[in-house]
Design an enzyme around this catalytic site. Structure first.
Site, short mmCIF file in Angstrom:
data_model
loop_
_atom_site.label_atom_id
_atom_site.label_comp_id
_atom_site.label_asym_id
_atom_site.label_seq_id
_atom_site.Cartn_x
_atom_site.Cartn_y
_atom_site.Cartn_z
N TYR A 59 -1.31 9.70 4.82
CA TYR A 59 -1.94 9.78 6.15
C TYR A 59 -1.28 10.93 6.91
CZ TYR A 59 -2.84 5.07 4.51
OH TYR A 59 -3.18 4.00 3.72
N ARG A 60 -1.98 11.49 7.85
CA ARG A 60 -1.39 12.60 8.58
C ARG A 60 -0.36 12.07 9.57
NH1 ARG A 60 -6.64 14.57 12.14
NH2 ARG A 60 -5.79 14.07 14.19
N HIS A 86 -8.89 2.64 6.14
CA HIS A 86 -7.68 2.81 5.34
C HIS A 86 -7.00 1.46 5.15
CE1 HIS A 86 -7.35 7.27 6.77
NE2 HIS A 86 -8.00 7.17 5.62
N GLU A 91 -1.06 1.20 -6.24
CA GLU A 91 -0.93 2.63 -6.53
C GLU A 91 0.19 2.87 -7.53
OE1 GLU A 91 -3.07 2.34 -2.66
OE2 GLU A 91 -1.22 1.43 -3.44
N GLU A 104 -8.13 19.87 9.65
CA GLU A 104 -8.38 18.81 8.67
C GLU A 104 -9.12 19.30 7.43
OE1 GLU A 104 -7.84 15.96 7.63
OE2 GLU A 104 -6.86 14.81 9.21
N ASN A 106 0.83 -1.21 0.00
CA ASN A 106 0.00 0.00 0.00
C ASN A 106 0.86 1.26 0.00
OD1 ASN A 106 -2.64 1.40 0.39
ND2 ASN A 106 -1.66 2.06 2.29
#
Length: 475
Positions: A162-163, A180, A222, A271, A158
């Protein structure tokens, strides 16, 4: 297309879509203010390279790289004036080229410098993305991880954004929500009592950032999607441990692992819905080694009250998967606009096959993998309405929506925890607004002759646009 961030920045500069800000700035509030200002320039806003940051001599920062539809078009290799609708259909066409080719190279640029001793707070020009953030964030880093139970399956490796909150010299807290893909990897590793190896990649090919934030299937790569849409092989390298695959041209790669059964406080963070999230206990990443290019560029992203770079980054890559998934069983769906806050609101243009069919289309959108938690406001319009043109959408809503027949609320459905309207966090409602023209056997509206569109006006529009742009260029 573009093999790395630098090639894309060169293209942006040639197209007048890159500003080099050479005055010295303070890390705060100047960097976030510059990022906000670039985003506020609208559909043609430029990327910005900041060359001089006080306290970080020699460090360069790139912001707003994906921050406008002009830049987005250039990422796709299209003219910067390409309309959003045209970009949608071009992206939809390329989507079907999956899988693309990947190849591995030796001595990659991302490993020109290898550091076993480092301090992240000094190595990276850190700053708060928004004033009341709980700390310093990496807001545009691609995190690579493998399925612990199937590590040799490349398609399950993957890459996700992400933060990431930098806690100290070598520690980062990360939010991975249950839906996720990395959450699957974390859960499996933790059940085995094992650390999960990760690589945090900063400053990557713009299409990889685009795909890393796209809700594709768990076993879709991806990297292969990036290659398919770019139309060139995706160049990868092995991390120095030889385990994970990372983009060869990344500016920085932070190699580390997620510690099992360890949590620290992370947040709050400004956010994508335009509000601060709360603080939560999140997983911990311990960084063991850093590699980077010579004279590396630190790329970060501003997000806050829309419209910001994240809204463009998450725009069409939210639209296309929902569109493709719906058309598998509902070819009447013509286009999907899920630009708004990662698809919290979705506008769908469609043809009605039978009475009440629009409601079924809405149910399908709400049951797509991404739609289950995100899609909460669903607006349906006829096929003759451009869902990307809000003037047309508002016309459809104003003239075709009948409150007692066409507004449906479905309570107690899954929600997105970061959505301030989700109460309690993670729960919400689905709202359907059917703005389509009723068809038999549904009771029809009174007969009204609609004013037809004028295809012949398009040629004049093109000519007027050219004349308008010529005027602007003469000033």
């Amino acid at each position: 297309m573009f093999k790395d961030l630098r090639q894309f920045l060169d293209k942006l500069e040639k197209e007048g879509q890159l500003v080099r800000y050479t005055d010295e700035v303070m890390p705060e509030p100047d960097i976030r203010a510059i990022s906000r200002a670039a985003a506020d320039m609208g559909a043609t806003g430029p990327a910005v390279i900041i060359d001089k940051v006080k306290g970080y001599k020699g460090k360069k920062i790139a912001v707003n790289v994906h921050g406008s539809w002009a830049n987005h078009a250039l990422m796709l290799g299209m003219p910067k004036t390409t309309s959003l609708k045209e970009q949608f259909f071009e992206l939809a066409r390329r989507w079907d080229s999956y899988p693309g080719e990947v190849k591995w190279i030796d001595n990659p640029p991302c490993q020109e410098v290898v550091l076993d001793s480092f301090n992240l707070l000094e190595l990276l020009p850190m700053y708060k993305v928004n004033e009341h953030d709980g700390g310093f964030y990496l807001s545009k880093a691609s995190v690579v991880s493998k399925d612990p139970e199937d590590p040799d399956n490349f398609d399950k490796e993957n890459v996700g954004i992400y933060r990431l909150q930098v806690q100290d010299a070598d520690t980062i807290a990360m939010q991975g929500l249950p839906f996720h893909d990395i959450a699957i990897h974390m859960r499996k590793a933790e059940q085995r009592g094992e650390a999960l190896p990760v690589a945090i990649c900063i400053g990557v090919d713009p299409m990889l950032s685009f795909m890393a934030s796209t809700p594709i299937a768990y076993d879709q790569s991806e990297y292969k999607y990036t290659a398919a849409i770019n139309g060139i092989p995706m160049e990868l390298a092995k991390t120095t441990t030889g385990f994970l695959d990372v983009p060869a041209g990344a500016e920085f790669v932070l190699e580390g692992e997620i510690l099992p059964r360890v949590r620290v406080c992370e947040g709050p963070f400004g956010e994508f819905p335009g509000s601060y999230s709360g603080a939560r206990k999140q997983v911990v990443i311990k960084i063991k080694r850093v590699t980077h290019r010579r004279d590396p560029i630190f790329e970060n992203l501003y997000l806050g009250r829309p419209w910001t770079e994240i809204d463009t980054l998450l725009g069409l890559n939210t639209c296309i998967p929902i569109f493709k998934q719906m058309r598998e069983t509902m070819p009447e769906v013509k286009a999907v606009n899920a630009l708004y806050q990662h698809g919290l609101t979705v506008i769908i243009s469609m043809e009605s096959r039978l009475g009440g069919y629009a409601k079924s289309v809405a149910f399908r959108a709400a049951s797509t993998p991404h739609g289950i938690s995100y899609v909460k406001n669903i607006i349906l319009v006829d096929a003759d309405v451009d869902p990307f043109d809000l003037v047309q959408v508002m016309w459809a809503m104003s003239t075709r929506l009948r409150g007692e027949k066409d507004v449906i609320v479905i309570p107690n459905t899954p929600g997105m925890p970061l959505d301030p309207g989700s109460e309690p966090p993670g729960m919400g409602s689905k709202i359907i607004l059917d703005c389509t023209t009723p068809v038999s056997p549904e009771p029809k509206m009174r007969d009204v002759k609609m004013v037809d569109l004028m295809p012949e006006a398009m040629a004049f529009q093109k000519r007027l646009t050219e004349m308008h742009q010529a005027l602007a260029g003469a000033r």
